[in-house]
Scaffold this motif. Sequence first.
Motif, mmCIF file in Angstrom:
data_model
loop_
_atom_site.group_PDB
_atom_site.id
_atom_site.type_symbol
_atom_site.label_atom_id
_atom_site.label_comp_id
_atom_site.label_asym_id
_atom_site.label_seq_id
_atom_site.Cartn_x
_atom_site.Cartn_y
_atom_site.Cartn_z
ATOM 1 N N ARG A 16 0.846 -1.196 0.000
ATOM 2 C CA ARG A 16 0.000 0.000 0.000
ATOM 3 C C ARG A 16 0.884 1.249 0.000
ATOM 4 N N PHE A 17 0.318 2.258 -0.612
ATOM 5 C CA PHE A 17 1.013 3.543 -0.695
ATOM 6 C C PHE A 17 0.122 4.616 -0.111
ATOM 7 N N ARG A 18 0.755 5.739 0.202
ATOM 8 C CA ARG A 18 -0.007 6.906 0.630
ATOM 9 C C ARG A 18 -0.355 7.732 -0.599
ATOM 10 N N ARG A 19 -1.558 8.207 -0.630
ATOM 11 C CA ARG A 19 -1.999 8.959 -1.800
ATOM 12 C C ARG A 19 -1.402 10.364 -1.830
ATOM 13 N N GLU A 42 -4.290 6.118 2.516
ATOM 14 C CA GLU A 42 -3.510 5.008 1.966
ATOM 15 C C GLU A 42 -4.393 4.154 1.065
ATOM 16 N N PHE A 43 -3.762 3.518 0.110
ATOM 17 C CA PHE A 43 -4.523 2.599 -0.741
ATOM 18 C C PHE A 43 -3.633 1.422 -1.099
ATOM 19 N N TRP A 44 -4.278 0.318 -1.439
ATOM 20 C CA TRP A 44 -3.510 -0.870 -1.822
ATOM 21 C C TRP A 44 -3.197 -0.781 -3.311
ATOM 22 N N GLY A 63 -2.314 -4.726 -17.996
ATOM 23 C CA GLY A 63 -3.274 -3.986 -17.171
ATOM 24 C C GLY A 63 -3.255 -2.519 -17.535
ATOM 25 N N ARG A 64 -4.303 -1.822 -17.133
ATOM 26 C CA ARG A 64 -4.380 -0.397 -17.456
ATOM 27 C C ARG A 64 -3.345 0.386 -16.654
ATOM 28 N N ASN A 65 -3.180 1.654 -16.960
ATOM 29 C CA ASN A 65 -2.230 2.502 -16.231
ATOM 30 C C ASN A 65 -2.568 2.493 -14.751
ATOM 31 N N GLY A 66 -1.516 2.378 -13.945
ATOM 32 C CA GLY A 66 -1.700 2.520 -12.499
ATOM 33 C C GLY A 66 -2.270 1.305 -11.789
ATOM 34 N N GLN A 67 -2.301 0.153 -12.441
ATOM 35 C CA GLN A 67 -2.895 -1.030 -11.801
ATOM 36 C C GLN A 67 -1.890 -1.877 -11.020
ATOM 37 N N GLY A 68 -0.617 -1.475 -11.044
ATOM 38 C CA GLY A 68 0.354 -2.157 -10.196
ATOM 39 C C GLY A 68 1.394 -2.998 -10.931
ATOM 40 N N LYS A 69 1.492 -2.840 -12.250
ATOM 41 C CA LYS A 69 2.442 -3.664 -13.018
ATOM 42 C C LYS A 69 3.891 -3.380 -12.617
ATOM 43 N N SER A 70 4.259 -2.099 -12.620
ATOM 44 C CA SER A 70 5.643 -1.751 -12.248
ATOM 45 C C SER A 70 5.900 -2.091 -10.790
ATOM 46 N N THR A 71 4.877 -1.901 -9.969
ATOM 47 C CA THR A 71 5.024 -2.228 -8.545
ATOM 48 C C THR A 71 5.326 -3.712 -8.391
ATOM 49 N N LEU A 72 4.639 -4.539 -9.165
ATOM 50 C CA LEU A 72 4.888 -5.987 -9.090
ATOM 51 C C LEU A 72 6.338 -6.297 -9.500
ATOM 52 N N LYS A 225 -7.880 -3.437 -11.076
ATOM 53 C CA LYS A 225 -8.331 -2.958 -9.767
ATOM 54 C C LYS A 225 -7.361 -3.415 -8.679
ATOM 55 N N HIS A 226 -6.069 -3.411 -9.029
ATOM 56 C CA HIS A 226 -4.983 -3.710 -8.090
ATOM 57 C C HIS A 226 -4.977 -5.150 -7.591
ATOM 58 N N ARG A 227 -5.664 -6.029 -8.319
ATOM 59 C CA ARG A 227 -5.649 -7.458 -7.965
ATOM 60 C C ARG A 227 -5.310 -8.261 -9.205
HETATM 61 N N1 ATP Z 1 6.277 5.172 -4.432
HETATM 62 C C1 ATP Z 1 4.966 5.345 -4.564
HETATM 63 N N2 ATP Z 1 4.279 6.114 -3.680
HETATM 64 C C2 ATP Z 1 2.945 6.302 -3.797
HETATM 65 N N3 ATP Z 1 2.192 5.738 -4.781
HETATM 66 C C3 ATP Z 1 2.818 4.973 -5.684
HETATM 67 C C4 ATP Z 1 4.234 4.740 -5.648
HETATM 68 N N4 ATP Z 1 4.563 3.917 -6.694
HETATM 69 C C5 ATP Z 1 3.423 3.667 -7.348
HETATM 70 N N5 ATP Z 1 2.377 4.282 -6.755
HETATM 71 C C6 ATP Z 1 0.953 4.178 -7.144
HETATM 72 O O1 ATP Z 1 0.622 2.785 -7.182
HETATM 73 C C7 ATP Z 1 -0.265 2.521 -8.259
HETATM 74 C C8 ATP Z 1 0.354 1.457 -9.169
HETATM 75 O O2 ATP Z 1 1.437 2.046 -9.874
HETATM 76 P P1 ATP Z 1 2.307 1.244 -10.951
HETATM 77 O O3 ATP Z 1 3.412 2.144 -11.394
HETATM 78 O O4 ATP Z 1 2.669 -0.082 -10.409
HETATM 79 O O5 ATP Z 1 1.236 1.059 -12.132
HETATM 80 P P2 ATP Z 1 1.437 0.427 -13.591
HETATM 81 O O6 ATP Z 1 0.388 -0.625 -13.736
HETATM 82 O O7 ATP Z 1 2.839 0.028 -13.803
HETATM 83 O O8 ATP Z 1 1.044 1.660 -14.508
HETATM 84 P P3 ATP Z 1 1.522 2.142 -15.998
HETATM 85 O O9 ATP Z 1 0.828 1.259 -16.988
HETATM 86 O O10 ATP Z 1 0.987 3.527 -16.022
HETATM 87 O O11 ATP Z 1 3.012 2.078 -16.033
HETATM 88 C C9 ATP Z 1 -0.534 3.855 -8.925
HETATM 89 O O12 ATP Z 1 -1.730 4.389 -8.393
HETATM 90 C C10 ATP Z 1 0.636 4.727 -8.519
HETATM 91 O O13 ATP Z 1 0.263 6.088 -8.442
#
Ligand code: ATP
Length: 246
Positions: A16-19, A42-44, A63-72, A225-227
Amino acid sequence: MTASGLAIEVQGLGVRFRRNRRGRRSIKDLFSDSSRRSKPGEFWALRDVSFDVKPGESIGVVGRNGQGKSTLLKLVAGVLLPDEGSVSVNGGVAPLIEITGGFVGDLTVRENVRLTSGLHGMSKAEVTRRFDGIIDFAELGEFVDTPYKHLSNGMKVRLAFSVVSQLEEPVLLVDEVLAVGDKAFREKCYARIDELLADGRTLFFVSHSERDLRRFCSRGLYLDKHRLAMDAPIGEVLDRYNADYA
Ligand SMILES: Nc1ncnc2c1ncn2[C@@H]1O[C@H](COP(=O)(O)OP(=O)(O)OP(=O)(O)O)[C@@H](O)[C@H]1O
């Protein structure tokens, strides 16, 4: 080797991150027992994600933008720690995005290659042996003594891919950054990825290009939806993604 013989094991993963920046945790939060609840602001970014990867599999993350791909990818690379669940990776990973972020602007191309290769486990002798190959592949022969910050964006990606593709780690993480390279260079990278796959490497590939996903990946993970909404052969995953968002 993990006991299971798997390349990657992901269990109940959550981050989870802080918005916003103001949502600091208070002292009271530190003592409250609410680790599974998210606090205001905060959100997951990812939650309840579980999957296994066998050595040599090539996985496309969709997945769409912001769904967590890079985070994974960051979690698999070990540069981000989960708030819930676990990731275990058998052996090291070669993460393209982290290499790009690891370059130092004021150091030259030569110094950066030495630094990042060293940080990713190459011995000094190995870096020396591979140095010319890395520079040739990146086509940066005339720029070895140029400060990294003076390279164009495409040149920076060339250098990063060139370094990462020389690492002997069993898991390769490639993300969208590759799209910055020009067409000729992208083709060269793709040929190199083919070689690495033929060599038995495990690939994690994040892309918005359906063509590239179909070309390299046999299996897809669809984050929505982050899952983890779907884990299936790449063709089926792309069909579902297109049906959801076309
Ligand atoms: N360090 C961080 N602090 C706060 N929020 C973050 C951080 N890193 C990512 N996020 C948030 O987490 C969510 C997932 O981000 P992520 O970069 O994993 O998406 P993505 O699926 O790779 O998107 P894209 O297709 O746009 O590259 C987004 O809402 C993003 O704003």
